[in-house]
Design a protein around this motif. Structure first.
Motif, mmCIF file in Angstrom:
data_model
loop_
_atom_site.group_PDB
_atom_site.id
_atom_site.type_symbol
_atom_site.label_atom_id
_atom_site.label_comp_id
_atom_site.label_asym_id
_atom_site.label_seq_id
_atom_site.Cartn_x
_atom_site.Cartn_y
_atom_site.Cartn_z
ATOM 1 N N GLN A 25 0.832 -1.203 0.000
ATOM 2 C CA GLN A 25 0.000 0.000 0.000
ATOM 3 C C GLN A 25 0.871 1.259 0.000
ATOM 4 O OE1 GLN A 25 -3.091 -0.166 -0.613
ATOM 5 N NE2 GLN A 25 -3.494 -2.288 -0.117
ATOM 6 N N TYR A 121 -2.856 6.745 -5.979
ATOM 7 C CA TYR A 121 -1.759 6.447 -5.073
ATOM 8 C C TYR A 121 -0.726 7.572 -5.044
ATOM 9 C CZ TYR A 121 -2.903 1.810 -3.408
ATOM 10 O OH TYR A 121 -3.480 0.760 -2.750
ATOM 11 N N ILE A 136 -4.331 4.782 4.892
ATOM 12 C CA ILE A 136 -4.046 3.428 4.394
ATOM 13 C C ILE A 136 -4.645 2.380 5.328
ATOM 14 C CG2 ILE A 136 -2.188 1.723 4.092
ATOM 15 C CD1 ILE A 136 -0.530 3.992 2.802
ATOM 16 N N LEU A 140 -7.714 1.390 3.153
ATOM 17 C CA LEU A 140 -7.184 0.348 2.287
ATOM 18 C C LEU A 140 -6.978 -0.982 3.003
ATOM 19 C CD1 LEU A 140 -4.611 2.544 0.331
ATOM 20 C CD2 LEU A 140 -6.987 2.034 -0.263
ATOM 21 N N GLU A 141 -6.621 -0.917 4.275
ATOM 22 C CA GLU A 141 -6.428 -2.143 5.056
ATOM 23 C C GLU A 141 -7.677 -2.526 5.844
ATOM 24 O OE1 GLU A 141 -3.574 -4.273 5.400
ATOM 25 O OE2 GLU A 141 -3.056 -3.241 3.543
#
Length: 181
Positions: A25, A121, A136, A140-141
């Motif tokens: 990431q 990104y 992130i 994203l996580e």
């Protein structure tokens, strides 16, 4: 010693994908993420005796190490690029540029989506470290804010604030499209 190695191997098996995906990431490159993963587990192995389970879970500790290594990697890469730019713009033998633009390489992303994702990104990577980390981990996580607060060693309110500032920064840089965030 054999028990210690077996225990470490169990930790590695349980968390190596987590570390790799988190590093990915940050760096958006498989090879770099693999290098960071290896460095994280070397550091973990060297410092496993210092782990205090009363302060955090092993998973939280591993997240902290992975985040720090990922951020350090990006800082070192930026410093290396700056130094390379200052010392020489072109390779003296081939007259080719020494520094090439990084290519986005994330598994599972269709070719037609890579350009748009690369742009997103790029903007995420321009966020301050603490905003990038909060973004992130949450977006994203898929970690909840309480987990992120523990990983970042801060309060839930601070995580909320970091996320809000990150979102505002990203909105200013791109046309905010529902579904990306």
């Amino acid at each position: 010693m054999a028990t210690e190695n077996k225990s470490f191997h169990t930790i590695y098996k349980a968390h190596s994908n987590l570390v790799f995906n988190l590093a990915l990431q940050y760096v958006q490159n498989n090879e770099d993420a693999e290098d960071i993963t290896q460095e994280v587990f070397v550091k973990l192995y060297q410092n496993i005796g210092k782990f205090d389970g009363s302060q955090a879970s092993i998973k939280t500790w591993i997240y902290r190490i992975a985040i720090n290594h990922s951020l350090d990697f990006l800082k070192a890469k930026t410093a290396k690029k700056r130094f390379g730019f200052i010392t020489s713009l072109f390779n003296s033998a081939s007259n080719e540029p020494i520094i090439e633009a990084s290519h986005f390489n994330h598994p599972g992303v269709a070719a037609e989506d890579k350009e748009a994702l690369q742009k997103i990104y790029k903007y995420i990577n321009e966020l301050p470290d603490n905003q990038r980390t909060a973004f992130i981990l949450v977006r994203l996580e898929d970690k909840n804010q309480k987990e992120v607060a523990e990983i970042m060693e801060t309060s839930v309110k601070a995580v909320e604030s970091l996320l809000q500032r990150a979102k505002q920064s990203l909105q200013k840089k791109i046309n905010f499209t529902e579904g990306y965030f």
